[in-house]
Write a protein that holds these residues in place. Structure first.
Motif, short mmCIF file in Angstrom:
data_model
loop_
_atom_site.label_atom_id
_atom_site.label_comp_id
_atom_site.label_asym_id
_atom_site.label_seq_id
_atom_site.Cartn_x
_atom_site.Cartn_y
_atom_site.Cartn_z
N LEU A 271 -6.33 6.45 3.38
CA LEU A 271 -6.64 6.76 1.98
C LEU A 271 -5.39 7.02 1.14
N GLY A 272 -4.21 6.99 1.78
CA GLY A 272 -2.96 7.33 1.09
C GLY A 272 -2.70 6.47 -0.13
N PRO A 273 -1.89 6.95 -1.08
CA PRO A 273 -1.68 6.25 -2.36
C PRO A 273 -1.03 4.89 -2.19
N ASN A 274 -0.27 4.68 -1.11
CA ASN A 274 0.40 3.39 -0.94
C ASN A 274 -0.34 2.45 0.00
N ALA A 275 -1.49 2.93 0.51
CA ALA A 275 -2.24 2.09 1.44
C ALA A 275 -3.02 1.02 0.68
N ALA A 276 -3.42 0.01 1.41
CA ALA A 276 -4.08 -1.16 0.80
C ALA A 276 -5.34 -0.75 0.03
N LEU A 277 -6.10 0.21 0.60
CA LEU A 277 -7.37 0.58 -0.01
C LEU A 277 -7.16 1.15 -1.42
N ALA A 278 -6.22 2.12 -1.54
CA ALA A 278 -5.96 2.75 -2.84
C ALA A 278 -5.42 1.72 -3.83
N ARG A 279 -4.54 0.83 -3.35
CA ARG A 279 -4.00 -0.21 -4.23
C ARG A 279 -5.12 -1.11 -4.76
N ALA A 280 -6.00 -1.49 -3.87
CA ALA A 280 -7.09 -2.39 -4.26
C ALA A 280 -7.99 -1.71 -5.29
N VAL A 281 -8.39 -0.48 -4.98
CA VAL A 281 -9.28 0.25 -5.89
C VAL A 281 -8.62 0.42 -7.25
N ASN A 282 -7.38 0.87 -7.23
CA ASN A 282 -6.70 1.12 -8.50
C ASN A 282 -6.35 -0.17 -9.23
N GLY A 283 -6.14 -1.25 -8.44
CA GLY A 283 -5.92 -2.55 -9.05
C GLY A 283 -7.14 -2.95 -9.87
N VAL A 284 -8.34 -2.78 -9.29
CA VAL A 284 -9.58 -3.13 -9.99
C VAL A 284 -9.76 -2.24 -11.21
N LEU A 285 -9.52 -0.91 -11.01
CA LEU A 285 -9.67 0.04 -12.12
C LEU A 285 -8.70 -0.32 -13.25
N GLY A 286 -7.46 -0.66 -12.84
CA GLY A 286 -6.44 -1.01 -13.82
C GLY A 286 -6.85 -2.23 -14.63
N ALA A 287 -7.48 -3.20 -13.96
CA ALA A 287 -7.90 -4.41 -14.63
C ALA A 287 -8.91 -4.11 -15.73
N PHE A 288 -9.67 -3.01 -15.54
CA PHE A 288 -10.63 -2.61 -16.57
C PHE A 288 -10.02 -1.59 -17.53
#
Lengths: 300, 361
Positions: free
Chosen positions: A135-152
């Motif tokens: 769940l760490g900030p640099n892990a793939a999961l956080a990047r993916a989630v925040n990438g999607v959030l950022g897109a919106f």
């Protein structure tokens, strides 16, 4: 003579576990109950049991404190919700898994069950720390989630040190305790009952809801108790994965004993936790029995 | 056209053909039985009618409608399972109410139908008992009430009496006959028990290796079996095999090597010299002391080798002079202590031409 020997044999087998339970469960519980009525020591721990004049130093002070400070009650309520959500999530996730294993070919069952308990082979704390990485900030999961959030156009959110992280890990840790009793129950079901239900006009959902589920309730209760009770008092997971607002009652009790060193108040909180867990288990059993009776009478 | 048409139905499991091109029609109001040894395909056929299994070929047509695309829950048929399959967490009422609930029957009507169905199986007032509080026979009746409560077109029964003891089974047989007569629903009954089949059915299809060997009324099946399998499976019989000596004028004669020439009345006309078989039921063989007047032209001398005294009847095993062991069943219907022959007695046995039956297959 036979009776005597029989009695002796009984004591030989049930004696040691009984002694163990008395020594390591009943006695500590009594010590805890006694401690809840005592005064905290000046430097932590407990003050002497007898005052200088020889009278017993027993007080309800810690109970009064618990009753008058709403903060602790609120944490109990919060812990209850965490445990409840964990239990429900485990139930929803474990049911299909248990049912799949119960229906799978006999040859595969042991392997699948082994996979369910495989996590127990590694240390509990290590598994929690593993979630820090996932769940760490640099892990793939956080990047993916925040990438999607950022897109919106939304602000990035931290996954770690959040209620989300605590709940995910609570569910992860407790899932096998729900799968195993459910499997043990579902495995015994008679398939002909489902054939009969289908023959009598029940579709797939009705067969599940009217036959499989009610017959699996003993497994559901067992699993729910095995998940809810430990989840209610847990402290390691919120300690490691939770944010500042995710302290649960287990953390508070731990703080009372290790940080604040207020043993009497810690004992009060422990006693309340135990009684609440027992009361909830009793309530669930009572509701369960009524539910079964209602289904049984055909008026469900 | 029959109510339920089984039209050229086949079902294979790998290399094994469980049901092999079976065609039969079951009439409305009929008590129809599929009879055969285990593995003959009768249960597979029943499961296909119920919809739990699908044929690899052929059609199952109910009331003119092909059932192929209807799942079991949509078929207007009900099954009574061998294990009863009562829902253990529901009372008798809950069990019987189940199909009504699935059909969304209004409560008042459902209550009336439940009471009717329970009365039909003589279980009125048992509404609030649980299955585990009932005897085997009572559970059986709940299963029947549950299957009948929605008035299905056809009731399928899969060895429903197999789990009951002999006395209760007999009693339930009579109840089933009466029940079927009373409500007039078509029964399709599966059993391996030939006495049960003979006692209950209007018509019986005897199955073997996935095929129907003979489809007939019980008395014709017993009296005029068409094949060796049927003759042997239904009741006991003396199977006499040998080359055909002659067949003319409604008689067939065969030479049985270890007995002698046997002549029976038959419309069959097998070619002389071909192998033929004749079935003679033990109760149609007469026994008498040497020289006694016995009916029938098929007469052979022999010695009583053993006998089984069964109370109402005695079954004798008589060794013919040439070696064939013939079974003869004699009724002990005379007054007093009946006993005709002892082991070692020389006897004569005889049966008429109409007692034997020439088998075509």
């Amino acid at each position: 003579m036979t009776t005597l020997r029989h009695g002796f044999g009984k004591w030989i087998t049930s004696g040691p576990p009984l002694v163990f339970l008395v020594a390591f469960f009943a006695v500590p519980t009594l010590i805890m109950v006694l401690a809840s009525f005592r005064t905290p020591g000046e430097f932590g721990g407990l003050a002497p049991l007898r005052n200088e004049d020889g009278s017993l130093d027993l007080t309800l002070e810690s109970y009064v404190r618990f009753a008058t400070e709403p903060l602790y009650w609120q944490i109990f309520v919060k812990s209850f919700w965490y445990a409840l959500v964990t239990t429900l999530a485990c139930l929803v996730l474990a049911y299909p898994v248990a049912s799949l294993i119960a229906q799978s070919d006999r040859r595969w069952r042991s392997l699948l069950l082994l996979l369910v308990i495989l996590p127990f082979w590694s240390n509990f704390l290590i598994r929690i720390y593993a979630w820090m990485i996932i769940l760490g900030p640099n892990a793939a999961l956080a990047r993916a989630v925040n990438g999607v959030l950022g897109a919106f156009g939304a602000e990035p959110v931290p996954l770690l040190f959040s209620a989300f992280a605590v709940l995910v890990c609570l569910v992860y840790v407790h899932l096998p305790f729900m799968v195993l009793p459910l499997y043990a129950n579902l495995e015994k079901h008679d398939r002909t009952l489902l054939d009969a239900a289908q023959d009598l006009g029940a579709n797939a959902w009705q067969r599940f809801w009217r036959i499989t589920f009610p017959l699996s309730l003993p497994g559901v209760y067992a699993g729910a108790a095995l998940v809810f009770i430990p989840a209610f008092g847990i402290f390691a997971i919120p300690d490691i994965l939770g944010g500042p607002n995710d302290s649960l009652i287990g953390n508070v009790i731990k703080q009372q004993f290790l940080d604040s060193r207020d043993w009497p108040f810690g004992s009060v909180l422990s006693i309340v936790l135990t009684l609440l867990a027992l009361a909830l288990a009793g309530l669930a059993a009572w509701i369960g029995k009524r539910g079964v009776a209602r289904l049984a009478s055909g008026h469900a | 056209m029959a109510l339920l048409e089984i039209d050229d139905v086949t079902r294979r499991f790998g290399d094994f053909t469980a049901v092999d091109h079976v065609t039969l029609g079951i009439e409305a109001g009929e008590f129809f039985t599929l009879l055969g040894p285990s593995g003959c395909g009768k249960t597979t056929l029943l499961r296909m009618i119920a919809g739990f299994d699908l044929p690899d070929g052929g059609r199952i047509v109910l009331d003119g409608r092909d059932l192929a695309d209807q799942p079991p829950e949509a078929r207007p048929l009900r099954t009574v399972f061998q294990s009863y399959a009562l829902f253990p967490h529901m009372t008798v009422q809950g069990n019987v109410a189940f199909p009504l609930k699935m059909a969304k029957t209004p409560a008042a009507e459902a209550a009336r139908k439940i009471d009717e169905a329970l009365a039909d199986v003589r279980l009125a007032g048992f509404n609030h008992r649980f299955p585990h509080e009932l005897s085997g026979g009572q559970r059986q009746r709940v299963a029947i009430a549950r299957a009948l409560v929605t008035h299905p077109t056809v009731l399928l029964l899969d060895e429903p009496l197999a789990a009951l003891d002999a006395k209760l089974r007999e009693q339930m047989q009579i109840e089933l006959i009466n029940l079927q007569k009373e409500i007039g629903i078509t029964f399709v009954y599966v059993t391996h028990d030939q006495t049960e089949a003979l006692a209950l059915s209007h018509r019986i299809a005897v199955m073997n290796h996935g095929r129907v060997e003979q489809l007939d009324e019980p008395d014709r099946l017993y009296g005029l079996p068409r094949t060796r399998f049927v003759a042997d499976f239904i009741g006991t019989c003396n199977l006499l095999v040998g080359p055909v000596r002659a067949s003319h004028g409604g008689d067939v004669a065969i030479d049985v090597a270890d007995l002698g020439t046997v002549t029976v009345a038959s419309t069959a006309s097998p070619a002389p010299g071909s192998e033929g078989a004749i079935a003679v039921r033990p109760e149609k063989v007469h026994l008498g002391a040497p020289g006694a007047t016995l009916p029938g032209d098929n007469r052979y001398a022999g010695v009583v080798e053993s006998f089984l005294y069964q109370g109402d009847v005695t079954l004798y095993n008589v060794r013919a002079e040439r070696g064939h062991l013939v079974e003869a069943l004699l009724a002990n219907s005379g007054a007093g202590l009946a006993k005709f022959f002892e082991v070692g007695d020389r006897v004569e046995m005889a049966f008429t031409a109409s007692a034997g039956h020439y088998l075509e297959g």
